[in-house]
Design a protein around this motif. Structure first.
Motif, PDB file in Angstrom:
ATOM      1  N   THR A 409       0.845  -1.188   0.000  1.00 23.23           N
ATOM      2  CA  THR A 409       0.000   0.000   0.000  1.00 23.23           C
ATOM      3  C   THR A 409       0.884   1.243   0.000  1.00 23.23           C
ATOM      4  O   THR A 409       2.082   1.190   0.319  1.00 23.23           O
ATOM      5  N   SER A 410       0.279   2.371  -0.341  1.00 23.89           N
ATOM      6  CA  SER A 410       0.978   3.648  -0.291  1.00 23.89           C
ATOM      7  C   SER A 410       0.996   4.167   1.149  1.00 23.89           C
ATOM      8  O   SER A 410       0.447   3.537   2.063  1.00 23.89           O
ATOM      9  N   HIS A 411       1.624   5.323   1.334  1.00 25.60           N
ATOM     10  CA  HIS A 411       1.686   5.903   2.677  1.00 25.60           C
ATOM     11  C   HIS A 411       0.292   6.238   3.199  1.00 25.60           C
ATOM     12  O   HIS A 411       0.041   6.187   4.399  1.00 25.60           O
ATOM     13  N   SER A 412      -0.608   6.562   2.295  1.00 24.22           N
ATOM     14  CA  SER A 412      -1.971   6.873   2.710  1.00 24.22           C
ATOM     15  C   SER A 412      -2.838   5.633   2.865  1.00 24.22           C
ATOM     16  O   SER A 412      -4.012   5.735   3.217  1.00 24.22           O
ATOM     17  N   GLY A 413      -2.260   4.458   2.581  1.00 21.93           N
ATOM     18  CA  GLY A 413      -2.992   3.209   2.735  1.00 21.93           C
ATOM     19  C   GLY A 413      -3.684   2.732   1.487  1.00 21.93           C
ATOM     20  O   GLY A 413      -4.452   1.769   1.538  1.00 21.93           O
ATOM     21  N   ASN A 414      -3.452   3.364   0.342  1.00 23.32           N
ATOM     22  CA  ASN A 414      -4.100   2.948  -0.895  1.00 23.32           C
ATOM     23  C   ASN A 414      -3.379   1.729  -1.470  1.00 23.32           C
ATOM     24  O   ASN A 414      -2.167   1.775  -1.696  1.00 23.32           O
ATOM     25  N   PRO A 415      -4.061   0.601  -1.708  1.00 27.64           N
ATOM     26  CA  PRO A 415      -3.407  -0.607  -2.248  1.00 27.64           C
ATOM     27  C   PRO A 415      -3.102  -0.446  -3.733  1.00 27.64           C
ATOM     28  O   PRO A 415      -3.763  -1.012  -4.590  1.00 27.64           O
ATOM     29  N   TRP A 416      -2.033   0.286  -4.024  1.00 29.00           N
ATOM     30  CA  TRP A 416      -1.752   0.649  -5.406  1.00 29.00           C
ATOM     31  C   TRP A 416      -1.362  -0.542  -6.274  1.00 29.00           C
ATOM     32  O   TRP A 416      -1.645  -0.568  -7.481  1.00 29.00           O
ATOM     33  N   VAL A 417      -0.718  -1.549  -5.691  1.00 26.50           N
ATOM     34  CA  VAL A 417      -0.373  -2.738  -6.491  1.00 26.50           C
ATOM     35  C   VAL A 417      -1.636  -3.479  -6.911  1.00 26.50           C
ATOM     36  O   VAL A 417      -1.758  -3.939  -8.055  1.00 26.50           O
ATOM     37  N   SER A 418      -2.591  -3.598  -6.002  1.00 26.74           N
ATOM     38  CA  SER A 418      -3.862  -4.245  -6.350  1.00 26.74           C
ATOM     39  C   SER A 418      -4.585  -3.462  -7.438  1.00 26.74           C
ATOM     40  O   SER A 418      -5.195  -4.048  -8.345  1.00 26.74           O
ATOM     41  N   VAL A 419      -4.507  -2.125  -7.366  1.00 30.05           N
ATOM     42  CA  VAL A 419      -5.140  -1.299  -8.390  1.00 30.05           C
ATOM     43  C   VAL A 419      -4.479  -1.541  -9.747  1.00 30.05           C
ATOM     44  O   VAL A 419      -5.166  -1.696 -10.773  1.00 30.05           O
ATOM     45  N   LEU A 420      -3.150  -1.602  -9.775  1.00 31.23           N
ATOM     46  CA  LEU A 420      -2.446  -1.832 -11.038  1.00 31.23           C
ATOM     47  C   LEU A 420      -2.773  -3.209 -11.618  1.00 31.23           C
ATOM     48  O   LEU A 420      -2.986  -3.350 -12.829  1.00 31.23           O
ATOM     49  N   ILE A 421      -2.798  -4.230 -10.757  1.00 35.47           N
ATOM     50  CA  ILE A 421      -3.125  -5.573 -11.253  1.00 35.47           C
ATOM     51  C   ILE A 421      -4.541  -5.601 -11.807  1.00 35.47           C
ATOM     52  O   ILE A 421      -4.798  -6.172 -12.885  1.00 35.47           O
TER      53      ILE A 421
END
Length: 958
Positions: A409-421
């Protein structure tokens, strides 16, 4: 009027905009997911602040309305008529209302974390169902996002694209190039826009939710106003997709115009009844089933609000009221639109122009704006939902390292890897462009999720777990069943092949997770259901209705140390015949002197032993001051209701050297040979935590215990006597230290029996040569156990050999025929071998008695004391002999001769022997002599069972 291709071929995709896992609103971080650690950022500590309206009603309304509201109302009424259209909505909303009740019940039963339907299903039905449904839910959201992106692209190309067939543009706004690759380019751009929103943060979408809701409601208001404000007009119809005019003009003709008549009775009467025709966009013939499947897509989206529970001020209050409010509101809107459309539009207009609401609106771009905004919202919400599901699955570690990157996740807690996948998979789906095919699968996936939620609620209700007490009580198990049936019927109505394939795919995922995923700590509803059913059937199992026809062995096997008893444990598992099998263990100690119960920490090791040996057994441990008292405890309390042990199995009391059979080099060489390194001891299975065998002083089954006390021969025989007093059958197992079933069932083919396997049965009391009865209870019990062993799959090839002992001078043929007839009546297949009692053996026992009498008569000290002793001894013998199966005084020579007789008949040697166990003497002073007799009788015989039966177990009745 602008000629247009009807928006979207995605009739079946119109409801898959629903994202069961919507993005959290502004101010709420998105990373609160099932299985996540209790780390809380500053944002996550903020109080929950969403009300019923903003947290539940708006997300649910946006999910349920979508583009069906603008593009498919006319399609439904035009083909099915007003009556059937209203009936369809009633049936569809009845199905989803049953699921809504289940959602409300589960969501009000304690705290509902993020994860939506996946969280509810996994925590209720266990990781297998939750993981399999979660994967399907993730794929449904990915495909749904792609479908809405393609739908938006088609809507844009229809309005602003240059016609592909080379005809002149009919509008100055048609400037965009069209074609497959151009559409793919536009779709990629829309998907990138959704990606950027999701990468920046879900709070951006949450802030836009209310704005999108206002736009959709405004457009809906203009539609209702247009029915009253717009004057009747003629509308140019779009050209059918299958239209291919012939050069001579003789091809099929299609109407070019249709009328918006305003409110007229004739128009209403013309639209009341069904009139199914071809779909002008695909050329396929419409039926009630196909129209109902398309219409049902606009009724889904019911769980969007329940997934916002982590952001609500009062979830148990908001979810039921908000979801039900949204469902009622959409039901009213859909039915009102159906009535208004039926009263004011020609059937031709409804059947041939699915976007007619734009042409009759007070300002045409209003409907276009509504379509664009709702479709873009649906695409983003599905992408956000897919990423959140993937993140929740990764955090739960159901698929090991495969999904581990998705935890980042990012510093703000956003699961960016899951979003990209998720975005990458959406982009792959965009290449297909097969909207109808994918839409059917997506809709079926969503229906499977709804059915699983109903199943979860049904299981919780049927399990009657005390902790299942939701504050929402307007549901029963009947509503859950109706919801499951409704979802299943809809799945097969949409596409039976896809429905069957989806169920098969779900079951495959379920099996994979069951066998590959680690054990979870969520609790398994299957255990609660099994407990509920077992308790019910145990109460129905009435011991007063027991009958000998249905007797089966229910065994309590006493084990001192499993390390030396593996062979016996596995063998007894073969003769239980689907009966109760309990592994009992007695630990010596006094609870008054201990800080806690020492047995609680041992259960895991014993249960791991059961799993390791692949046996079907229970474990019962007890703490007692002596082994005898411990066995009494277990005989009294083991089992429940009609399932209680009727047979006690003990290892034999001898001085055999125990061998550790749990150290298997094939399992782990380092565990048995090399010293464990740092941390290796923690990786050893719990079954290796049993005490080690320390030497020859350890008995194989009742040897030295943890506190150093040893079971003596007197106490050992007393245990046998106690069991018989309690009407328990007793089995003593000797020479099973080195028993291996695979080796026993595979003798060398060079043996005289040509590789055959034998089980020898000696159903006569060899310690009482004067007893020749083969039909007493004990003898029949021997035959029954031997027959049961022969019925086990692994032992079916074994041959039973029954040895008939006869004396010289008696009719051997008559005795053999009598025994053969008995076996025939008992349906037991066995070879009968006659064994003549050796005259010397029989006379040897008689000479021992004569010798004893002679010694007493010739004694020089034959005074009063000796006479008195003789009288006492005679009285004692009378008392002892009052037990018909009792053993008498026998010489070691006689016992050795009988032992040799048994060995001489073993050609080839049997895999196991069944011998008659006489009752222990009534005089406790003779216990040691009794045990000595059994030891001499079974010396060097190989695996041997000494068996004594006390209850009838065989019948010849039907």
């Amino acid at each position: 009027m602008t000629e247009r291709t009807p928006l979207l071929h995605y009739r079946l995709s119109t409801s898959v905009n629903e994202s069961e896992l919507r993005a959290p609103p502004a101010g709420q971080a998105p990373e609160q997911h099932p299985g996540s650690p209790r780390r809380r950022s500053g944002q996550q500590r903020q109080p929950k602040k969403l009300s019923v309206f903003f947290g539940v009603v708006i997300p649910t309304l946006l999910s349920m309305f979508s583009v069906v509201l603008f593009l498919r109302i006319g399609f439904v009424v035009g083909h099915s008529g007003l009556y059937q259209a209203i009936a369809m909505f009633l049936v569809a909303y009845f199905i989803i209302c049953m699921t809504v009740l289940s959602v409300c019940a589960i969501s009000t039963n304690g705290a509902l974390d993020a994860g939506g339907a996946y969280y509810m299903i996994s925590r209720a039905l266990g990781p297998e169902f939750g993981g399999s449904i979660g994967i399907m839910f993730f794929l449904a959201n990915v495909c749904g996002s792609a479908l809405y992106v393609l739908g938006l692209v088609e809507a844009i190309v229809t309005t602003f694209g240059v016609p592909e067939d080379g005809t002149l543009a009919t509008s100055p706004y048609q400037v965009l190039p069209s074609g497959y690759w151009w559409s793919l380019l536009y779709g990629t751009g829309v998907a990138l826009l959704c990606l950027l929103v999701c990468l920046v943060g879900a709070h951006i979408y949450a802030k836009a939710t209310f704005l999108i809701f206002v736009v959709v409601m405004f457009v809906l208001g203009t539609i209702f106003v247009s029915f009253f404000a717009v004057h009747p007009r003629t509308i140019v119809l779009p050209r059918p997709a299958s239209f291919n005019p012939t050069p001579n003009g003789t091809g099929p003709s299609f109407p070019n115009t249709a009328n918006f008549t305003g409110f007229k009775l004739d128009t209403l009467l013309g639209n009341l009844w069904a009139k199914y025709t071809e779909d002008y966009t695909t050329g396929n013939m419409m039926t009630f089933t196909t129209v109902f499947a398309v219409m049902f897509n606009g009724c889904t989206g019911i769980m969007a609000g329940s997934n916002m529970s982590g952001d609500l001020k009062n979830p148990s209050y908001s979810i039921p009221r908000g979801t039900i409010t949204a469902v009622i509101f959409t039901f009213i809107i859909y039915n009102l639109l159906c009535v208004l459309v039926a009263c004011s539009c020609d059937r031709i207009l409804l059947q041939r122009d699915y976007s007619f609401l734009r042409d009759i609106n007070i300002w045409n771009p209003f409907v276009t704006i509504g379509v664009y905004s709702s479709t873009l919202s649906a695409a983003m919400s599905n992408l956000i939902g897919a990423s959140r599901i993937l993140y929740a699955l990764a955090r739960d570690d159901l698929f090991g390292k495969v999904l581990s990157p998705a935890k980042k996740t990012s510093h703000s807690g956003n699961p960016w890897v899951s979003v990209l996948i998720s975005w990458f998979l959406v982009q792959l789906v965009l290449f297909s462009g097969k909207l109808n095919t994918i839409a059917s699968i997506v809709t079926i996936f969503f229906l499977l999720v709804y059915a699983a939620v109903d199943l979860a609620c049904l299981a919780l209700e049927w399990a009657s777990a005390p902790n299942f007490r939701p504050t929402f009580r307007y549901f029963t198990w009947h509503t859950c069943v109706l919801g499951i049936i409704g979802c299943a019927v809809m799945m097969f109505l949409i596409n039976a092949i896809y429905a069957s394939a989806s169920i098969a795919f779900m079951l495959l995922l379920l099996l994979l997770i069951h066998y590959l995923s680690p054990t979870s700590s969520w609790g398994y509803i299957s255990q609660a259901l099994i407990f509920h059913q077992v308790r019910k059937y145990l109460l129905m199992l009435d011991v007063r209705k027991d009958h000998v026809k249905f007797w089966r062995p229910q065994v309590l096997l006493m084990v001192s140390n499993p390390r030396s008893s593996v062979g016996l444990i596995t063998f007894i598992n073969d003769i239980k015949k689907s009966g109760l099998y309990v592994l009992g263990h007695v630990q010596l100690g006094d609870l008054n002197t201990l800080p806690s119960d020492p047995l609680q920490s041992q259960y895991d090791s014993w249960l791991s032993l059961v799993d390791h040996l692949n046996i079907k057994a229970f474990v019962n441990l007890t703490l007692a001051d002596s082994v005898r008292h411990g066995v009494q405890h277990l005989l009294f309390i083991s089992g429940l209701g009609g399932m209680r042990p009727n047979t006690l199995v003990l290892g034999f009391y001898d001085d055999g050297l125990p061998k550790d059979k749990l150290i298997d080099p094939s399992l782990s060489t380092s565990q048995s040979a090399d010293p464990p390194g740092p941390g290796q001891e923690l990786e050893q299975p719990p079954l290796f935590h049993f005490a080690s065998l320390r030497g020859s002083s350890d008995r194989p089954d009742f040897g030295e215990f943890g506190d150093g006390k040893v079971l003596g021969p007197q106490e050992y025989v007393a245990i046998i006597a106690d069991a018989m007093k309690m009407l328990k059958n007793v089995v003593l197992a000797r020479h099973f230290n080195n028993f291996d079933r695979a080796q026993a069932l595979a003798p060398p083919s060079s043996s005289p029996g040509k590789g055959a396997v034998y089980v020898d049965v000696w159903p006569v009391n060899l310690l009482r040569p004067d007893s020749c009865s083969y039909v007493d209870t004990c003898s029949l019990f021997l035959l029954q156990l031997a027959c049961i062993l022969n019925m086990v799959r692994a032992w079916r090839k074994a041959t039973l050999r029954l040895f008939l002992c006869v004396e010289q001078g008696r009719s051997v043929r008559g005795s053999e025929e009598k025994l053969g007839q008995l076996l025939k009546e008992l349906r037991i297949k066995a070879q009968i071998h006659t064994v003549p009692w050796d005259q010397q053996v029989a006379l040897h026992w008689q000479r021992q008695n004569d010798w004893g009498k002679k010694q007493r008569s010739q004694s020089p000290d034959g005074g009063t004391e000796e006479k008195r002793a003789d009288e006492e001894e005679e009285n004692e013998d009378d008392y002892v002999n009052s037990f018909p199966s009792n053993a008498t005084r026998l010489s070691d020579d006689y016992l050795s001769a009988v032992n040799q007789l048994i060995l001489d008949q073993a050609r080839p040697p049997p895999a196991v022997r069944f011998l008659y166990l006489p009752r222990p003497p009534a005089d406790t002073r003779r216990y040691s002599a009794y045990l000595r007799q059994l030891e001499l009788l079974t010396q060097d015989l190989g695996p041997t069972l000494l068996i004594h039966g006390v209850t009838p177990v065989i019948t010849t009745d039907l």
